[in-house]
Design an enzyme around this catalytic site. Structure first.
Site, PDB file in Angstrom:
ATOM      1  N   LYS A  78       0.780  -1.187   0.034  1.00 30.48           N
ATOM      2  CA  LYS A  78       0.059   0.116  -0.075  1.00 30.48           C
ATOM      3  C   LYS A  78       0.869   1.371   0.084  1.00 30.48           C
ATOM      4  O   LYS A  78       2.008   1.292   0.710  1.00 30.48           O
ATOM      5  CB  LYS A  78      -0.786  -0.030   1.119  1.00 30.48           C
ATOM      6  CG  LYS A  78      -1.895   0.918   1.342  1.00 30.48           C
ATOM      7  CD  LYS A  78      -3.023   0.917   2.576  1.00 30.48           C
ATOM      8  CE  LYS A  78      -3.913   1.863   2.565  1.00 30.48           C
ATOM      9  NZ  LYS A  78      -4.784   1.763   3.857  1.00 30.48           N
ATOM     10  N   SER A 153      -9.611   1.473   2.825  1.00 23.69           N
ATOM     11  CA  SER A 153      -9.022   2.285   2.052  1.00 23.69           C
ATOM     12  C   SER A 153      -7.826   1.445   1.379  1.00 23.69           C
ATOM     13  O   SER A 153      -7.388   1.933   0.439  1.00 23.69           O
ATOM     14  CB  SER A 153      -8.327   3.605   2.868  1.00 23.69           C
ATOM     15  OG  SER A 153      -7.320   2.850   3.733  1.00 23.69           O
ATOM     16  N   SER A 177      -9.958  -0.830   6.944  1.00 22.58           N
ATOM     17  CA  SER A 177      -9.168  -0.658   5.598  1.00 22.58           C
ATOM     18  C   SER A 177      -8.868  -1.872   5.000  1.00 22.58           C
ATOM     19  O   SER A 177      -8.367  -1.916   3.820  1.00 22.58           O
ATOM     20  CB  SER A 177      -8.408   0.369   5.615  1.00 22.58           C
ATOM     21  OG  SER A 177      -8.809   1.596   5.559  1.00 22.58           O
TER      22      SER A 177
HETATM   23  N1  GLN Z   1     -13.212   4.117   6.557  1.00 21.74           N
HETATM   24  C1  GLN Z   1     -12.382   4.183   7.792  1.00 21.74           C
HETATM   25  C2  GLN Z   1     -11.960   5.703   7.777  1.00 21.74           C
HETATM   26  O1  GLN Z   1     -12.235   6.296   7.031  1.00 21.74           O
HETATM   27  C3  GLN Z   1     -11.259   3.411   8.049  1.00 21.74           C
HETATM   28  C4  GLN Z   1      -9.937   3.849   7.197  1.00 21.74           C
HETATM   29  C5  GLN Z   1      -8.869   2.839   7.534  1.00 21.74           C
HETATM   30  O2  GLN Z   1      -9.140   1.679   8.354  1.00 21.74           O
HETATM   31  N2  GLN Z   1      -7.762   3.175   7.293  1.00 21.74           N
HETATM   32  O3  GLN Z   1     -11.253   6.092   8.715  1.00 21.74           O
END
Ligand code: GLN
Length: 478
Positions: A78, A153, A177
């Site tokens: 990532k 994400s 994410s």
């Molecule tokens: N969707 C969650 C957020 O926007 C989790 C994102 C993540 O785990 N990095 O914070």
């Protein structure tokens, strides 16, 4: 059998037996990237040196030299995790052109075991999002239906793995994410226990919640990657000193049937769960009952506070962590007449909408006069959520919950409604708040779209979780 159907263990075996060459493996993956990436948008950058590195592995093998155990296996990473010499953009305009000057600890450990980094994957900007639509490189697309989101994400990592563009990938998980994109793309994704894996070299979003973890097409690969990346790190004082077991050996060699006590919290199986997802998951629960596991309904009564407290805590931490992107220390700059104006111009120009929203809200909840009402309350709710889980794990081995309330949604469907987007994480944020390990297990399809179940374990119980998942992978056809 296609090359991408082999596991890491099998590929490295074939390599050492000289039945396959590292160059063949890397070329195969690069050709799939070539074929699919322009449509699915999983990668932000591809490692131009990958093939060269594979050649070196083959040369070592032909000279009869000892090679590291997983030499030549291509892994995607990532784009918020540093690989020395490659760009780390976090899918943000503000970091474009920033070349990492050191390896993240997880990356260094993979490198030492011989893995080759095939490229950096797409994500929501600074990991803030649930669909990979908040990327300045455009959304990743779901391989099962390119009109739908990949989840986020770590969407790029999940797409790369699901569509065969990498053997496996690293993602990061702050509130879901890794698990949500794994569920939407039909692959395995593990958020380890907080402190299991070093965060050194991961661009911080919300430090008390962030963990790096693996995404893969099979449980064996998850186990191997977790064994490699786990462990205490002097560069991250929140890593645990607990010894790391060999997870692969644990699931592979220790094959006697176990029986499990499984809790189904009613708060996770109520109204918000869509019919399509529910149907697939209930079939799976039927399979578990047939195997005579003890499955009981329980309550985690403070679950309703999970989303509000998660978003308050995550935004508060983010507003502080993102202070370092000021046009001075990292990445790009927009000049101004004064120093202050330069910082305002840089952040104003290069941060995306969602990142700005979170920095503003995060600063607000931490400000004098509001801190007690929001941030402190959220921390108290966090403690209640932790205690809910502690009570359950006194009597049960695992908690089972859906990973996502819905099937993968359409691109554009939630992007203008932040609250709707935040609710995609309703089932995934609690393990982050509590620091617990949680794994997405793909268990079937509805309307051609993947459905995953979320296995939540007690602290540092990844070995038993992976063994359970391995049993499901082998015995359940979905
Ligand atoms: N969707 C969650 C957020 O926007 C989790 C994102 C993540 O785990 N990095 O914070």
């Amino acid at each position: 059998m296609k090359l991408e159907d082999f596991s890491i263990f099998e590929l490295s075996y074939l390599l050492k037996k000289r039945q396959i060459r590292a160059v063949e493996i890397v070329e195969r993956y690069l050709s799939i990237i070539e074929e699919k990436n322009s449509k699915l948008n999983a990668f932000i950058s591809v490692n131009e040196r990958a093939l060269e590195e594979a050649k070196r592995v083959d040369e070592s093998i032909s000279r009869g030299e000892a090679i590291p155990p997983y030499a030549g296996i291509p892994i995607a990473v990532k784009d918020n995790i540093n690989i020395k010499g490659m760009e780390t953009t976090c899918a943000s305009e503000i970091l474009k052109g920033y070349i990492a000057t050191y390896d993240a600890t997880a990356v260094r450990k993979l490198r030492e075991k011989g893995f080759i980094f095939i490229g950096k994957t797409n994500m929501d900007e600074f990991a803030m999002g649930s669909s990979t639509e908040f990327s300045s490189f455009g959304p990743s697309r779901n391989p099962h239906d390119p009109e739908r989101v990949a989840g986020g994400s770590s969407g790029g990592s999940a797409v790369a793995v699901a569509s065969g563009m990498a053997q496996a990938a690293l993602g990061s998980d702050t509130g879901g994410s890794i698990r949500l994109p794994a569920s939407f793309c039909g692959v395995y994704g593990l958020k380890p226990t907080y402190g299991r894996v070093s965060r050194y070299g991961l661009v911080a979003y919300a430090s008390s919640l962030d963990q790096i973890g693996p995404i893969a097409r099979n449980v064996e690969d998850i186990a191997i990657l977790l064994s490699v990346i786990s462990g205490w790190d002097e560069n991250d004082s929140t890593t645990s000193t607990m010894p790391v077991s060999d997870f692969f050996e644990y699931i592979f060699e220790n094959r006697d049937r176990e029986t499990y006590r499984i809790a189904l919290p009613e708060e996770y199986w109520g109204e918000g769960l869509s019919i399509e997802v529910r149907k697939v998951l209930e079939e799976f629960l039927g399979f578990l009952k047939m195997n005579l596991f003890k499955i009981e309904k329980v309550s985690l009564p403070h679950t309703k506070y999970a989303i509000p407290s998660y978003y308050i805590i995550a935004m508060a931490e983010a507003s502080s962590n993102l202070g370092r992107f000021d046009g001075v220390r990292y990445g790009r700059r927009v000049e101004g007449r004064t120093f202050r104006e330069m910082i305002e111009n840089t952040r104003g120009e290069f941060f995306g909408e969602e990142v700005k929203r979170r920095v503003l809200l995060g600063t607000f909840v931490l400000s004098a006069g509001y801190y007690e009402d929001y941030y402190l309350k959220a921390q108290k709710a966090r403690t209640l959520i932790i205690n809910d889980f502690k009570n359950i794990f006194r009597e049960y081995d695992f908690v089972l919950a859906p990973t996502s309330p819905t099937l993968p949604f359409r691109i554009g469907e939630k992007i203008d409604d932040p609250l709707k987007m935040y609710l995609s994480d309703i089932y995934t944020v609690s393990p982050n708040l509590a620091g617990l390990p949680a794994l997405n297990i793909p268990v079937g399809f509805s309307n051609g779209l993947p459905v995953g179940i979320q296995l939540i374990g007690n602290y540092f119980s990844e070995n038993r979780m992976l063994k359970f998942a391995y049993f499901v992978e082998k015995e359940y056809s979905g």
